[in-house]
Design a protein around this motif. Sequence first.
Motif: not given
Length: 347
Positions: A89-115
């Motif tokens: 995580v590089l930036d977050s508006k979600h209360p459960d995730f903060k900058k620096g967190d590592l997460v796994w889940g559904v993302t896009k095939w690109e270097e950076y994604s807005i989820i």
Amino acid sequence: MAQIEEQLSNKQVLATDYITGNPKQTDMYLKTSTISLQLPLDSSEAVLVKNLVLSCDPYMRGTKRTDRNNLFYSFSPDSPIVGYGVCKVLDSKHPDFKKGDLVWGVTKWEEYSIITKTDSLIKIEHTDVPLSYYTGLLGMPGMTAYAGFYEVGVPKKGDYVFISSAFGAVGQLVGQLAKLMGCYVVGSAGSKYKVDILKNQFGFDEAFNYKEEQDLDATLKKYFPEGIDIYFDNVGGDMLEAALINMRRCGRIVVAGMISQYELDEPQGIKNLLNIVYKQIKVDAFTVYDYYHLYPKFLDTILPYVREGKITYVEDIAKGIESGPVALVAMFTGKSSGKQVVLVANE
């Protein structure tokens, strides 16, 4: 004076068009766009991530324009491929995730994604194991193996267990869990190399190369002269037909997938279904998404095995997002040597 947002180049793997059947390299193309390292102010509960590892999985096949049966629409024209991954995580508006967190889940095939759809994201709490494991052993495939074997298969010590596509991301874990429980385990795979690893590294009692077998019924009778208690089906088709004949009374067929059918315009009909009645066989299909509430219990079970060396996992790691199309096709054509992943970046 307004602050100038930092822009980064963002390599992407996009779909050429809607496709039918398994993806080919020509169904994907590379593109470089730009992305801001700050989320827009109005991006409610979104997260901006750096994708580290991307997962190649059997559900990531072609999607026709009118097809609404797939769980993920991984191929939409001129849009990034969608799939599971490990991200930072590089930036977050979600209360459960903060900058620096590592997460796994559904993302896009690109270097950076807005989820923006963050329901699938799970925070990674344990980093003493390879992060790539969260695309397989400790991610969706691992949960599929765990839920299918324990919750659906309801195994007991001494059961006779058969696993098709046993070298795949799901099958290799099911076999090891069955062995740890004291079951007799046989797996099928598509090469001598894979068969050898199933027996010598994963501890399967027996394994066979289905491509070399002319009569699958006779093959299963050879390895299961007393019949099969649990068939963990990842393949369907001819293998399912043969397994039905060789099931024991009150056996369980756990249907996790049917990779032999995904590319067919006309699904293959299955013979021998009357065995379900005569032998009182329980056939139960499932999807892993109904079992994610068990993820903490899953980690409590699997992590000690991994740390103690009681479970091993084979990965085929392709480096660089540019290798994504080749890696995905390799997974579908059986050329991957283990769980196929794409290493996009180090943390």
